[in-house]
Scaffold this active site. Structure first.
Site, PDB file in Angstrom:
ATOM      1  N   GLY A   3       0.834  -1.194   0.000  1.00  0.00           N
ATOM      2  CA  GLY A   3       0.000   0.000   0.000  1.00  0.00           C
ATOM      3  C   GLY A   3       0.876   1.253   0.000  1.00  0.00           C
ATOM      4  N   THR A   4       1.958   1.182   0.737  1.00  0.00           N
ATOM      5  CA  THR A   4       2.884   2.319   0.804  1.00  0.00           C
ATOM      6  C   THR A   4       3.418   2.672  -0.585  1.00  0.00           C
ATOM      7  OG1 THR A   4       3.519   1.727   3.049  1.00  0.00           O
ATOM      8  CG2 THR A   4       5.083   3.068   1.801  1.00  0.00           C
ATOM      9  N   ASN A  18      -6.690   5.100   9.799  1.00  0.00           N
ATOM     10  CA  ASN A  18      -6.240   3.863  10.436  1.00  0.00           C
ATOM     11  C   ASN A  18      -6.186   3.952  11.957  1.00  0.00           C
ATOM     12  OD1 ASN A  18      -4.129   5.576   9.077  1.00  0.00           O
ATOM     13  ND2 ASN A  18      -2.822   4.524  10.553  1.00  0.00           N
ATOM     14  N   GLN A  25      -7.947   1.218   4.630  1.00  0.00           N
ATOM     15  CA  GLN A  25      -8.752   0.824   5.798  1.00  0.00           C
ATOM     16  C   GLN A  25     -10.240   0.758   5.505  1.00  0.00           C
ATOM     17  OE1 GLN A  25      -7.712  -0.314   8.630  1.00  0.00           O
ATOM     18  NE2 GLN A  25      -5.540   0.201   8.542  1.00  0.00           N
ATOM     19  N   SER A  58      -4.373  -2.383   0.055  1.00  0.00           N
ATOM     20  CA  SER A  58      -3.302  -3.265   0.507  1.00  0.00           C
ATOM     21  C   SER A  58      -3.886  -4.607   0.918  1.00  0.00           C
ATOM     22  CB  SER A  58      -2.574  -2.615   1.686  1.00  0.00           C
ATOM     23  OG  SER A  58      -1.623  -3.519   2.221  1.00  0.00           O
ATOM     24  N   ALA A  59      -3.247  -5.696   0.474  1.00  0.00           N
ATOM     25  CA  ALA A  59      -3.806  -7.036   0.705  1.00  0.00           C
ATOM     26  C   ALA A  59      -3.812  -7.432   2.181  1.00  0.00           C
ATOM     27  CB  ALA A  59      -3.024  -8.073  -0.107  1.00  0.00           C
ATOM     28  N   HIS A  60      -2.759  -7.079   2.918  1.00  0.00           N
ATOM     29  CA  HIS A  60      -2.662  -7.634   4.278  1.00  0.00           C
ATOM     30  C   HIS A  60      -3.616  -6.971   5.268  1.00  0.00           C
ATOM     31  CE1 HIS A  60      -0.068  -4.720   6.616  1.00  0.00           C
ATOM     32  NE2 HIS A  60       0.231  -4.312   5.403  1.00  0.00           N
ATOM     33  N   CYS A  94       7.323   5.953  21.400  1.00  0.00           N
ATOM     34  CA  CYS A  94       8.393   6.326  22.300  1.00  0.00           C
ATOM     35  C   CYS A  94       9.571   6.815  21.469  1.00  0.00           C
ATOM     36  CB  CYS A  94       8.790   5.118  23.128  1.00  0.00           C
ATOM     37  SG  CYS A  94       9.544   5.564  24.670  1.00  0.00           S
TER      38      CYS A  94
HETATM   39  C1  LIG Z   1      -1.446  -0.146   6.434  1.00  0.00           C
HETATM   40  C2  LIG Z   1      -1.737   1.129   5.752  1.00  0.00           C
HETATM   41  C3  LIG Z   1      -0.958   1.581   4.680  1.00  0.00           C
HETATM   42  C4  LIG Z   1       0.293   0.866   4.233  1.00  0.00           C
HETATM   43  O1  LIG Z   1       0.066  -0.337   3.589  1.00  0.00           O
HETATM   44  P1  LIG Z   1       1.303  -1.384   3.492  1.00  0.00           P
HETATM   45  O2  LIG Z   1       0.813  -2.406   2.530  1.00  0.00           O
HETATM   46  O3  LIG Z   1       1.500  -1.903   4.878  1.00  0.00           O
HETATM   47  O4  LIG Z   1       2.473  -0.628   2.982  1.00  0.00           O
HETATM   48  C5  LIG Z   1      -1.310   2.742   4.056  1.00  0.00           C
HETATM   49  N1  LIG Z   1      -2.385   3.438   4.445  1.00  0.00           N
HETATM   50  C6  LIG Z   1      -3.175   3.049   5.461  1.00  0.00           C
HETATM   51  C7  LIG Z   1      -4.360   3.871   5.831  1.00  0.00           C
HETATM   52  C8  LIG Z   1      -2.870   1.884   6.151  1.00  0.00           C
HETATM   53  O5  LIG Z   1      -3.644   1.517   7.182  1.00  0.00           O
END
Ligand SMILES: *Cc1c(COP(=O)(O)O)cnc(C)c1O
Length: 386
Positions: A72-73, A154, A182, A202-204, A328
């Protein structure tokens, strides 16, 4: 001790159906999607199917608008850098509008672009994290080349007024990107009906594998490439395709679409149970998600008079796996940029927990949290020195 996972916004476990769909492509069906022989065609067909499954999930006009990325990044980076750097080089402008509560994948990309001659407006948000449409309209300039606003946050689950944002962008002829990581699988999203140009997923986060994402690119949206090389993904993103992950994403997308209503209902149920339990046993709570516009499954709560660092440790000791609203950094607790943007005082931000619930969350797990957490909070409050 039993661990209770309430951090689904960070990542979700791979669904068994998804793993089963991936397995052949991790073993005998190992072909390269670019090869023209039988192994290659097998891989290519699997990729094509996944592209259709993803297109279906978000209402894309054509599967050719779906580009697989490494995360997703990466999709966020590709959308923002790819579009704005091209528009700037064509003399169209150097101004970007985004919000102050975006994921770091968007925010840090914008910071990077600021170092490279772009001007960025970071829209402020209300107490619950929504942007103000009037402020969006007022921020638009002649030189604005992109609006990038996430769909669902998120950290607190707040839903942005995406349809209205899209209308404003269209009225001004400005391309719109949304990070929908999200929201997909929880809320309806139809890129055609809304007129979205670029969308990230993003798949995960939807029970698929890590390391695979999607950038939806509406046909006709001009974008420079991030990764150069072979002619994969219609010349949009070079590199031999990660076939097992793509297949996993496709399957996860199809299941997410089929089960969306039941999933949202389940999330609402368990989230309400958690909230009711907290309200019953504790006072001095502040809920940071929007009271009306909040995605199912996320409950972001600030506990008054609780010290941040020990909160993290205590919850972990109790086997409760959640995220906190602070990181932190160099020995001091820094509130997250999202909590800061909500205007939470740092002392309150410290005592903030993000519960994010998912498919496997049960009523019994919630009850177990309610049996432990209020005691932890009350103990910590007696020790609180402020
Ligand atoms: C997790 C997340 C991402 C990043 O996705 P990755 O596949 O982990 O790089 C981007 N945007 C939001 C809102 C997310 O929650």
């Amino acid at each position: 001790m039993e661990r209770i996972y309430l951090d689904y916004n960070a990542t979700t476990p791979l669904r068994p159906e998804v793993r089963d769909a991936m397995m052949p492509y991790l073993t005998e069906a190992f072909g390269n999607g670019s090869s023209i022989h039988a192994y290659g065609r097998e891989a290519r067909n699997a990729i094509d199917t996944a592209r259709e499954q993803v297109a279906e999930l978000i209402g894309a006009k054509s599967p050719s608008e779906i580009v697989f990325t490494g995360s997703g990044t990466e999709a966020d980076n590709h959308a923002i850098k790819g579009l704005t750097e091209l528009e700037k080089s064509r003399g169209k402008g150097n101004h970007i509008i985004t919000s102050s509560v975006e994921h770091h994948a968007v925010l840090h990309t914008c910071h990077y672009l600021e170092q490279r001659g772009f001007e960025v407006t970071y829209l402020p948000v209300c107490r619950y994290g929504r942007i103000c449409l009037e402020q969006l309209r007022a921020a638009i300039r002649e030189t604005t080349v992109l609006i990038s606003i996430m769909h669902v946050n998120n950290e607190n689950g707040t839903i942005q007024p995406l349809a209205e944002i899209c209308e404003i962008a269209q009225a001004h002829g400005i391309p719109l990107h949304t990070d929908a990581v999200q929201s997909v699988g929880k809320l309806d999203i139809d890129v055609q009906a809304l007129g979205i140009n670029l969308l990230t997923l993003s798949a995960h986060k939807i029970y698929g594998p890590k390391g695979i994402g999607v950038l939806y690119i509406r046909r006709g949206t001009r974008l420079a490439n991030l990764v150069h090389g072979g002619s994969h993904e219609r010349n949009r993103r070079a590199g031999s395709e990660n076939v097992p992950a793509i297949v996993g994403l496709g399957t996860a997308a199809e299941l997410a679409k089929q089960e969306q209503n039941a999933y949202a209902a389940h999330l609402n149920n368990v989230t309400q149970r958690l909230r009711d339990g907290l309200d019953k046993h504790l006072s001095g709570l502040h809920y940071n998600g929007h009271p009306e516009h909040c995605a199912p499954g996320t409950l972001n709560v600030s506990f008054e008079n609780v010290e941040g660092e020990s909160l993290i440790l205590r919850l972990d000791m109790e086997g409760i796996c959640v995220s906190t609203g602070s990181a932190c950094t160099s020995g001091s607790m820094e509130p997250s940029h999202v909590l800061a943007a909500l205007g939470l005082p740092p002392r309150l931000a410290q005592g903030t927990v993000r519960f994010s619930l998912g498919r496997r969350t049960t009523a019994a797990e919630i009850d177990a949290v309610i049996a432990k957490l209020p005691k932890v909070i009350q103990q910590m409050r007696t020790l609180y020195r402020g």
